[in-house]
Design a protein around this motif. Sequence first.
Motif, PDB file in Angstrom:
ATOM      1  N   VAL A  49       0.872  -0.707  -0.144  1.00 52.25           N
ATOM      2  CA  VAL A  49       0.141   0.272   0.399  1.00 52.25           C
ATOM      3  C   VAL A  49       0.753   1.073   0.472  1.00 52.25           C
ATOM      4  O   VAL A  49       1.526   1.447   0.624  1.00 52.25           O
ATOM      5  N   GLU A  50       0.192   2.498  -0.122  1.00 51.15           N
ATOM      6  CA  GLU A  50       0.981   3.845  -0.237  1.00 51.15           C
ATOM      7  C   GLU A  50       1.548   3.731   1.454  1.00 51.15           C
ATOM      8  O   GLU A  50       0.301   4.092   1.766  1.00 51.15           O
ATOM      9  N   PHE A  51       1.956   4.660   1.623  1.00 54.42           N
ATOM     10  CA  PHE A  51       3.196   4.688   2.780  1.00 54.42           C
ATOM     11  C   PHE A  51       3.061   6.337   2.315  1.00 54.42           C
ATOM     12  O   PHE A  51       4.077   7.071   1.630  1.00 54.42           O
ATOM     13  N   ARG A  52       2.025   7.460   3.262  1.00 54.54           N
ATOM     14  CA  ARG A  52       2.596   8.875   3.175  1.00 54.54           C
ATOM     15  C   ARG A  52       3.512   9.660   4.153  1.00 54.54           C
ATOM     16  O   ARG A  52       3.103   8.858   6.179  1.00 54.54           O
ATOM     17  N   GLU A  53       4.383  10.301   4.210  1.00 52.94           N
ATOM     18  CA  GLU A  53       5.145  10.583   5.693  1.00 52.94           C
ATOM     19  C   GLU A  53       4.012  12.017   6.259  1.00 52.94           C
ATOM     20  O   GLU A  53       3.637  12.382   6.282  1.00 52.94           O
ATOM     21  N   GLU A  54       4.275  11.722   7.704  1.00 51.63           N
ATOM     22  CA  GLU A  54       3.087  12.015   8.867  1.00 51.63           C
ATOM     23  C   GLU A  54       4.127  13.656   9.238  1.00 51.63           C
ATOM     24  O   GLU A  54       4.765  12.656   9.805  1.00 51.63           O
ATOM     25  N   ARG A  55       3.499  14.552   9.814  1.00 52.25           N
ATOM     26  CA  ARG A  55       3.963  15.364  10.329  1.00 52.25           C
ATOM     27  C   ARG A  55       3.450  15.858  12.035  1.00 52.25           C
ATOM     28  O   ARG A  55       2.184  15.581  12.029  1.00 52.25           O
TER      29      ARG A  55
END
Length: 55
Positions: A49-55
Amino acid sequence: MASKNDVRGTIKLRSTAGTGYTYMTSKNRRNTPDRLTARKFDPRARAVVEFREER
């Protein structure tokens, strides 16, 4: 004296599948100021799956 990894920061990649699984990695904030996305394996969803950067 400045630290060696001054520009390179640790970021958390969170799964978009909603499982809450995360990967920890680092990126150069000067070269890539926008959010990072990567397709990686999520063991809880048992799929890539797609992983996105978390801030």
